[in-house]
Scaffold this motif. Structure first.
Motif, mmCIF file in Angstrom:
data_model
loop_
_atom_site.group_PDB
_atom_site.id
_atom_site.type_symbol
_atom_site.label_atom_id
_atom_site.label_comp_id
_atom_site.label_asym_id
_atom_site.label_seq_id
_atom_site.Cartn_x
_atom_site.Cartn_y
_atom_site.Cartn_z
ATOM 1 N N VAL A 1 64.290 44.083 -23.612
ATOM 2 C CA VAL A 1 63.173 43.456 -24.445
ATOM 3 C C VAL A 1 63.188 44.119 -25.779
ATOM 4 O O VAL A 1 62.799 45.295 -25.984
ATOM 5 C CB VAL A 1 61.703 43.329 -23.747
ATOM 6 N N ILE A 2 63.316 43.386 -26.777
ATOM 7 C CA ILE A 2 63.227 44.284 -28.298
ATOM 8 C C ILE A 2 61.732 43.847 -28.883
ATOM 9 O O ILE A 2 61.201 42.395 -28.825
ATOM 10 C CB ILE A 2 64.269 43.474 -29.234
ATOM 11 N N VAL A 3 61.006 44.709 -29.283
ATOM 12 C CA VAL A 3 59.734 44.845 -29.861
ATOM 13 C C VAL A 3 59.872 45.126 -31.458
ATOM 14 O O VAL A 3 60.479 46.014 -31.755
ATOM 15 C CB VAL A 3 58.902 45.799 -29.267
ATOM 16 N N ILE A 4 59.199 43.975 -32.081
ATOM 17 C CA ILE A 4 59.445 44.109 -33.576
ATOM 18 C C ILE A 4 58.091 44.069 -34.162
ATOM 19 O O ILE A 4 57.226 43.149 -33.778
ATOM 20 C CB ILE A 4 60.255 43.097 -34.171
ATOM 21 N N HIS A 5 57.755 45.097 -35.094
ATOM 22 C CA HIS A 5 56.699 44.963 -35.845
ATOM 23 C C HIS A 5 56.834 45.158 -37.344
ATOM 24 O O HIS A 5 57.268 46.451 -37.696
ATOM 25 C CB HIS A 5 55.534 45.983 -35.318
ATOM 26 N N ILE A 6 56.702 44.268 -38.038
ATOM 27 C CA ILE A 6 56.850 44.552 -39.604
ATOM 28 C C ILE A 6 55.729 44.683 -40.226
ATOM 29 O O ILE A 6 54.848 44.054 -39.656
ATOM 30 C CB ILE A 6 57.679 43.168 -40.043
ATOM 31 N N LEU B 1 59.291 48.810 -41.142
ATOM 32 C CA LEU B 1 59.566 48.103 -40.001
ATOM 33 C C LEU B 1 59.575 48.914 -38.796
ATOM 34 O O LEU B 1 60.392 50.090 -39.058
ATOM 35 C CB LEU B 1 60.923 47.180 -40.107
ATOM 36 N N ARG B 2 58.895 48.495 -37.706
ATOM 37 C CA ARG B 2 59.150 49.696 -36.444
ATOM 38 C C ARG B 2 59.856 48.616 -35.337
ATOM 39 O O ARG B 2 59.402 47.419 -35.047
ATOM 40 C CB ARG B 2 57.750 49.837 -36.052
ATOM 41 N N ILE B 3 60.922 49.008 -34.810
ATOM 42 C CA ILE B 3 61.676 48.224 -33.846
ATOM 43 C C ILE B 3 62.240 49.177 -32.926
ATOM 44 O O ILE B 3 62.584 50.206 -33.023
ATOM 45 C CB ILE B 3 62.920 47.574 -34.604
ATOM 46 N N GLY B 4 62.584 48.559 -31.652
ATOM 47 C CA GLY B 4 62.934 49.275 -30.465
ATOM 48 C C GLY B 4 62.905 48.560 -29.339
ATOM 49 O O GLY B 4 62.248 47.581 -29.388
ATOM 50 N N LEU B 5 63.552 49.097 -28.307
ATOM 51 C CA LEU B 5 63.520 48.339 -26.965
ATOM 52 C C LEU B 5 62.058 48.789 -26.389
ATOM 53 O O LEU B 5 61.717 49.785 -26.528
ATOM 54 C CB LEU B 5 64.757 48.773 -26.121
ATOM 55 N N SER B 6 61.590 47.937 -25.616
ATOM 56 C CA SER B 6 60.316 47.884 -24.721
ATOM 57 C C SER B 6 60.625 49.352 -23.810
ATOM 58 O O SER B 6 59.529 49.972 -23.529
ATOM 59 C CB SER B 6 59.920 46.659 -23.876
ATOM 60 N N SER B 7 61.805 49.433 -23.317
ATOM 61 C CA SER B 7 61.447 50.729 -22.377
ATOM 62 C C SER B 7 61.811 52.044 -23.347
ATOM 63 O O SER B 7 61.915 53.190 -22.831
ATOM 64 C CB SER B 7 63.121 50.613 -21.735
ATOM 65 N N ASP B 8 62.010 52.200 -24.526
ATOM 66 C CA ASP B 8 61.754 53.072 -25.543
ATOM 67 C C ASP B 8 60.591 54.056 -25.540
ATOM 68 O O ASP B 8 59.524 53.157 -25.404
ATOM 69 C CB ASP B 8 62.392 53.107 -26.771
ATOM 70 N N ALA B 9 60.635 55.228 -25.692
ATOM 71 C CA ALA B 9 59.322 55.786 -25.985
ATOM 72 C C ALA B 9 58.645 55.728 -27.127
ATOM 73 O O ALA B 9 57.352 55.393 -27.370
ATOM 74 C CB ALA B 9 59.445 57.134 -25.583
ATOM 75 N N LEU B 10 59.354 55.702 -28.120
ATOM 76 C CA LEU B 10 58.772 55.642 -29.623
ATOM 77 C C LEU B 10 59.857 54.459 -30.338
ATOM 78 O O LEU B 10 60.905 54.427 -29.990
ATOM 79 C CB LEU B 10 58.721 56.938 -30.475
ATOM 80 N N PRO B 11 59.194 54.196 -31.383
ATOM 81 C CA PRO B 11 60.132 52.979 -32.194
ATOM 82 C C PRO B 11 61.167 53.717 -33.162
ATOM 83 O O PRO B 11 60.578 54.764 -33.455
ATOM 84 C CB PRO B 11 59.389 52.007 -32.608
ATOM 85 N N TYR C 1 68.747 39.014 -24.482
ATOM 86 C CA TYR C 1 67.695 39.712 -24.731
ATOM 87 C C TYR C 1 66.319 38.898 -25.134
ATOM 88 O O TYR C 1 66.631 37.778 -25.625
ATOM 89 C CB TYR C 1 67.852 40.858 -25.959
ATOM 90 N N SER C 2 65.349 39.445 -24.651
ATOM 91 C CA SER C 2 63.995 38.718 -25.225
ATOM 92 C C SER C 2 63.259 39.357 -26.394
ATOM 93 O O SER C 2 63.565 40.574 -26.613
ATOM 94 C CB SER C 2 62.959 38.781 -24.043
ATOM 95 N N CYS C 3 62.316 38.849 -26.935
ATOM 96 C CA CYS C 3 61.694 39.530 -28.266
ATOM 97 C C CYS C 3 60.330 39.311 -28.165
ATOM 98 O O CYS C 3 59.641 38.462 -27.965
ATOM 99 C CB CYS C 3 62.382 38.847 -29.428
#
Length: 721
Positions: free
Chosen positions: A110-115, A120-130, A304-306
């Protein structure tokens, strides 16, 4: 005829001669009984495609679980030969692997995107920080952005012969008067708090900055020298992220910076076409996915999902375009959206809170209760940390800053200004004193210059702009609005269907300019009161609570001839024919601000004191429920990069307590738990939301999108889309 034989029927001339043939080969359909006609077609949710696919998926999971359970029971009861047992063990191992795969994919696929306007903050849902990347792209151009602009930033006044004026007068008398007033108010406040201060502090700072000369440092002696971006041969068409900010202004060939998101909405001022605007957004996202997430091959992206974060007060046309980009260009398997304030509560672990998100160019306020954003509490203000940066530089230049040539259009000056604001600005009055600071000016191809300077109250007054936003430069924030992207309209009745908020409408009404004197309206329409200001220079703007208090305190007009009301200086709606005597209801109508029309909404810049905006949001969320109001006052959470200013939370708490002394004990400003960076709380909440694969029904799949398109948002969103 009944009971007659064929012979008798033939004798009577009633014998059947049609051979039982129908009159036509078309099927004969009986007419519908109009008195008892009913159908439930598309009247139930389970008949729509989105819900049918969900039910089919749940049914297939249940069937698979039942088969696995039966297989396990059968295996336990029967004793097979060793070979068959090993084969079944291998099969069970394979089944376990397939069962573990979805659990692993819930976070790592799962890719998490916050623009945002700046990052831009992006990372995988399993990551601790983007991963944090500047939301900017540099494209080949004939000139850079600093060469395109005729005036420096901040803009200075000039004499008739184009020679510069004195620093005290370079920003206009009105701005200087407001700056001096804020400085005088700060001195009074510090004296009330028994803080020691020198009477001639400002003169000491100005005299020191006037006579300070820079010190040159050769590049090889500078341990913190900047690694500027080196252009390859041939030079690329575009450069993304941090490398774009490190391209020299005088590079060969020239590159021009573009920021696709400005003030929380799409940047229509610097782009000439909608296609180029969203193309740059997709290029920045694509480079971030390939470079920072390691997904270099687009063939892997359909696995992947987003999860995409959108503002609380979003625009449907932008969301529709983003959805098409994620499903068509990026080919993600599934996509879902979450609002910023709701994501912030997910990240902090709060069930209800008043979320104040201070970004680079946008500040949003929204009350969240039980996993839902309260619609009428949403507020979107168009100022943030970058406005504080510009105001801080203006104040320093006003007090004879030694680097008088600073121009925020130049990339090295912009990075320097952001660094100075981050290191010096504070809301702690104890730090307001004449102090000596230094900075290093690093320009590509030049020696480093070290400057020493003194600062006094500028470090405190610049972030004070959150509460007096007229000190910011708000002139060009709505330029070219609606030139590329039109408003979203309903396809049936043509009405605007973008989300609206009662709190935002109240703020826009308070900021709406007064009616011109030659307007003629009907007698039943309220006249524009004279106390409505076009700029929020004072905190006494009408809020949902204060208007109730004002209405209760409004005296009833006398039946006899009474003097003109307070707003007598404003032209009345009825002209000479308007009666001077009005009842209480009409007087209250006149006192209420005039709501702006649809066309005026885009022309009004929502810049409003932050403390008043928070009170307005909470008042509309509580709806006169005192218990709810106390809960929201005690659960204010400030997130975003703008909240990193030292002592900001304590200062905001004091401002709110001064405006609402009756709730002084309940008002409390919270911080994200576990020492989490306020800048990443929203992203962290979206990553938590992305892991809720079992209970999250807001995913949009490829099959659904192919058939229904963006109409799915009405079924899939957790809020009223």
């Amino acid at each position: 005829m009944v009971g007659k034989s064929r012979k008798a029927a033939r004798d009577d001339g009633l014998e059947r001669t049609d051979n039982n043939m129908e009159l036509s080969s078309w099927p004969q359909i009986a007419a519908i009984n109009q008195k008892n006609y009913y159908t439930d077609y598309l009247k139930r949710d389970d008949q729509s495609l989105a819900f049918r696919l969900q039910n089919e998926e749940a049914r297939s999971k249940m069937t698979k679980a039942a088969k696995d359970r039966d297989r396990a029971l059968a295996t336990a009861k029967t004793s097979e030969p060793a070979a068959e047992a090993e084969a079944e063990a291998d099969e069970d191992a394979k089944m376990e692997d397939t069962e573990e795969a979805p659990a692993e994919a819930a976070g790592s696929k799962v890719i998490v995107i916050h623009i945002g306007s700046q990052n831009l903050r992006i990372g995988l849902s399993s990551d601790a920080l983007p991963k944090t990347i500047p939301m900017v792209i540099a494209r080949k151009s004939a000139t850079s952005e600093s060469e395109d602009q005729e005036e420096p930033k901040p803009k200075r006044l000039k004499r008739d012969d184009d020679s510069p004026v004195e620093p005290e007068k370079s920003f206009g008398s009105e701005w200087s008067a407001q700056f001096n007033r804020m400085s005088a108010d700060l001195k009074v406040h510090m004296r009330q708090n028994k803080r020691r201060m020198l009477p001639n502090s400002k003169e000491m700072v100005v005299n020191y900055n006037r006579r300070t000369a820079p010190e040159a440092i050769s590049e090889h002696n500078d341990p913190m020298r900047v690694d500027w971006t080196e252009l390859s041969d041939p030079p690329p068409e575009y450069i993304v992220g941090q490398a774009a900010l490190r391209v020299p202004d005088l590079s060969n060939p020239r590159y021009k910076l573009y920021w696709p998101i400005q003030n929380g909405w799409c940047n229509e001022r610097d782009y000439k076409s909608k296609r180029m605007l969203f193309l740059d957004i997709s290029l920045i996202l694509e480079d971030a996915i390939k470079t920072h997430l390691g997904l270099t091959s687009k063939k892997d992206w359909p696995q992947y999902s987003c999860v995409f974060v959108i503002p609380d007060l979003y625009e449907k046309s932008d969301v529709t375009q983003i959805l098409e980009m994620l499903m068509r260009e990026f080919s993600f398997a599934r996509t879902c959206f979450i609002q910023e304030s709701l994501a912030a509560t997910f990240g902090a672990g709060f069930t209800s809170a008043c979320v104040v998100d201070i970004g680079a160019q946008k500040t949003s306020v929204c009350c969240v209760e039980e996993g839902m954003c309260i619609e009428n509490s949403r507020v979107n203000l168009k100022f943030g940390g970058r406005d504080v940066t510009e105001a801080f530089i203006k104040m320093m230049l006003h007090d004879h800053f030694p680097y008088a040539e600073m121009n925020l259009w130049q990339r090295h000056d912009y990075l320097l200004a952001e660094e100075l604001k981050k290191n010096l600005c504070t809301m702690n009055e104890g730090s307001v004193s004449p102090q000596v600071f230094d900075f290093h000016l690093r320009v590509a191809g030049q020696d480093t210059r070290k400057y020493n300077f003194k600062a006094y109250d500028e470090v405190h007054l610049a972030p004070m702009g959150y509460f007096e936003p007229t000190i910011f430069d708000n002139e060009h924030k709505v330029d070219a609005r609606r030139t590329l992207i039109e408003r979203s309209k309903d396809i049936y009745d043509g009405q605007l269907n973008d989300p609206v908020s009662a709190a935002q409408s109240e703020i826009l009404s308070a900021l709406a300019p007064p009616l011109p004197s030659d307007d003629k309206t009907n007698g039943d329409e309220p006249a524009e009161p004279s106390d409505v200001q076009a700029t929020p220079s004072k905190p006494q703007h009408p809020s949902a609570v204060s208007k109730v208090q004002e209405a209760e305190a409004t005296p009833r007009s006398s039946v006899a001839g009474s003097p003109a009301p307070e707003a007598a200086g404003t032209p009345q709606a009825g002209g000479a024919g308007t009666p001077a005597v009005k009842d209480k209801e009409s007087a209250e109508k006149e006192k209420a601000p005039r709501p702006p029309t649809v066309d005026e909404r885009d022309d009004i810049i929502p810049v409003y004191p932050l403390d008043s905006a928070i009170l307005t949001s909470i008042a509309h969320a509580a709806r006169s429920d005192e218990k709810k109001m106390r809960d929201f006052y005690g659960g204010i959470m400030v997130v975003g990069g703008g909240s990193l200013t030292a002592q900001f939370h304590q200062f905001l708490e004091e401002r709110l307590q001064a405006l609402r002394p009756g709730f002084a004990k309940e008002i409390m400003i919270g911080v994200p738990p576990r020492d989490l960076d306020p800048q990443v709380v929203v992203w962290k909440g979206a990553s938590v939301f992305g892991k809720l694969s079992g209970t999250n029904d807001s995913w949009i799949g490829q099959l659904e999108y192919d058939r229904l398109g963006h109409r799915l948002m009405a079924y899939k969103c957790m809020w009223a889309y």
